[in-house]
Design an enzyme around this catalytic site. Sequence first.
Site, PDB file in Angstrom:
ATOM      1  N   GLU A  47       0.871  -1.165   0.000  1.00  0.00           N
ATOM      2  CA  GLU A  47       0.000   0.000   0.000  1.00  0.00           C
ATOM      3  C   GLU A  47       0.914   1.222   0.000  1.00  0.00           C
ATOM      4  O   GLU A  47       1.843   1.279   0.805  1.00  0.00           O
ATOM      5  CB  GLU A  47      -0.886   0.019   1.249  1.00  0.00           C
ATOM      6  CG  GLU A  47      -1.901   1.153   1.189  1.00  0.00           C
ATOM      7  CD  GLU A  47      -2.706   1.318   2.479  1.00  0.00           C
ATOM      8  OE1 GLU A  47      -2.354   0.699   3.502  1.00  0.00           O
ATOM      9  OE2 GLU A  47      -3.684   2.077   2.443  1.00  0.00           O
ATOM     10  N   ARG A  94       5.095 -13.347   9.073  1.00  0.00           N
ATOM     11  CA  ARG A  94       5.871 -12.137   8.827  1.00  0.00           C
ATOM     12  C   ARG A  94       7.180 -12.216   9.605  1.00  0.00           C
ATOM     13  O   ARG A  94       7.349 -13.005  10.522  1.00  0.00           O
ATOM     14  CB  ARG A  94       5.077 -10.911   9.238  1.00  0.00           C
ATOM     15  CG  ARG A  94       4.741 -10.895  10.724  1.00  0.00           C
ATOM     16  CD  ARG A  94       4.187  -9.558  11.213  1.00  0.00           C
ATOM     17  NE  ARG A  94       4.156  -8.519  10.233  1.00  0.00           N
ATOM     18  CZ  ARG A  94       3.057  -7.840   9.891  1.00  0.00           C
ATOM     19  NH1 ARG A  94       1.912  -8.108  10.452  1.00  0.00           N
ATOM     20  NH2 ARG A  94       3.122  -6.875   9.005  1.00  0.00           N
ATOM     21  N   LYS A  99       4.776  -0.075  11.086  1.00  0.00           N
ATOM     22  CA  LYS A  99       4.783   1.224  10.430  1.00  0.00           C
ATOM     23  C   LYS A  99       4.462   2.329  11.423  1.00  0.00           C
ATOM     24  O   LYS A  99       4.993   3.431  11.357  1.00  0.00           O
ATOM     25  CB  LYS A  99       3.703   1.237   9.338  1.00  0.00           C
ATOM     26  CG  LYS A  99       4.240   1.097   7.922  1.00  0.00           C
ATOM     27  CD  LYS A  99       3.080   1.184   6.929  1.00  0.00           C
ATOM     28  CE  LYS A  99       3.344   0.299   5.722  1.00  0.00           C
ATOM     29  NZ  LYS A  99       2.188   0.226   4.820  1.00  0.00           N
TER      30      LYS A  99
END
Length: 552
Positions: free
Chosen positions: A30, A256, A266
């Site tokens: 994204e 992950r 983030k």
Amino acid sequence: MSLDFVRQKVVDDNAAGTFGGRVQTRFPPEPNGFLHLGHVKSIFLNFGIAEEFGGTCFLRFDDTNPETEDISYVEAIKEDLAWLGVQPDDVRFASDYFDQLYAWAEDLIRAGKAYVDDTDAETISEQRGGFGQPGVESARRDRPAEESLGLFHQMRDGAFADGELSLRAKIDMQADNMWLRDPVLYRIRRVPHHRTEDRWVVYPTYDWAHGQSDAIEGVTHSICTLEFSDHRALYDWCLDQLELPFEQPEQTEFARLNVTHLVMSKRILKTLVEQGHVDGWDDARMPTVRGMRRRGFPAAALRSFTDHISVAKTNSMIEIELLESFVRTHHNRHALRRMAVLDPLKLTITNWPDGHVEWMDVVNNPEDPDAGTRSVPFTGELWIEQDDFRLDPPPKYFRLTPGREVRLRNAFFVTATDAVTDDDGNVIEVLATYDPETKGGNAPDGRKVKSTMHWVSRPHAAEATVHRYERLFESSHPGEATGDPLDDLHPASRHTTTARVEPALAEVTAGEVVQFERLGYFAADVDDPTVFHRTVGLRDEWANIQKRKQKG
RNA sequence: UCGCCCGUAGUUCAAUUGGCAGAACACCGGACUUUGAAUCCGGCCGUUGGAGGUUCGAGUCCUCCCGGGCGAGCCA
């Protein structure tokens, strides 16, 4: 070498002819932030699989939420990908498919599989129920298709305010899987989009956009992280309702990446930047691609690291030392050796001929004969490392101390004779004599020394700013103790000094990584090559001895 | 509370049809050495989460239990 479970699935699918032998993946960031180590794992997985199986891999921006996304991230992500050495077969955007996505949504409504709801977000959430709790069906759930369709068009045409109406899939409000309890497919957002500008006021959600984008592009293996596992049923449901141009893609989830002393979130990364704990997203302490690049972590080392840790469904925590060992291994082969003194101390050779300069021929990289040699000036006025002299040496200290002879690398044997101290008793200068017979670093009589030290000629030294880094987070598991990673921030993660360096270091190019002999690998800053960042230190036996002694 | 996923050495991963539990990193020791680096050699490390069951034989198959992760956004 055995295959990881994802590659094994590709092999199995090929053997079974599931996708007619076709292999297509995608990397779907994204555009709302910078790429970090976690993305790197996904990048090398997706592009790696395409490469290994003769398939294709697109870079696809998942740009369905204009509120947080920006064109600047698109550019940054492309740059980072290029730096990683990855070439997408094509660059796409989910927003390229907005027309098709909308048309498919209309089909869904006509088929009675979706409805326009005017229930507000909070009520929808309440009605969704909880784990083990029943859901409540919306009062609009059985609205006639024609009515929903009309409303859906009005939504698109701007007749309603943000959040007033939404399009929901009609699946099962009693499903154990929450994502099947009539998820929202379209929402109204009067926000200009970085690519479609003001053409749309309705935007598809991730769940309505992702699988369909995969299907449009012909993706076979849609690889994502574990937290999307529950979405797979919805991913499949959406695609089951549609006429697809290719075989139906399949989603596979992997764990992950987590690394000790690092934070990949983030949100936390953003906080570090905003609160000024680091200089920016590209600070050498950041686990972002840009940060690691500035720090001197080569793309090739990142690749071998991700290859080595492989991919699985187990939640795991990789020790950062493993990453660093791949970085070291790479630079050991490729980095030129240079001499730099980080914490300078004067060494004066009292029997050196006044004003004489001796140019020493020095190997650039003992691991790589092709790297050649250079000339380094030697004089009677030198800089040495403060750590390399002790007035009162502790046990097992092999370096310079009064009366002891050591080798100055590639130059001469010297023996310390005296030390000059200031009023506080700090050593400010060491006096020594040299043996002219030992030029190049060997004694004709075969006598040995216990240590070899680096040095820089004072009259020839250049100055350089050098940043040495500690772990950004002191705790191996940031946030474990208090729940807030910021509580584990190292109070002084950057230590900056002015180093004295050999003349050849004035010629490094931006971004080049060299080894400062005996100290570690240092990266010339990507913007200002007179500034160096310590990429990673060398293995340090002396530091280990001291550490063990401290522990008792 | 319900659903899904995952448990093999300190860490990350292997282990072919059910057939002697292995590697890398880390750690320890030695050799070599003009980087206390690199390199080379060797060593240590296991109740395969637990308990049952099937089997000549189970990390692998079955049952139950325990532990961990994710999930109730109109974020992705």
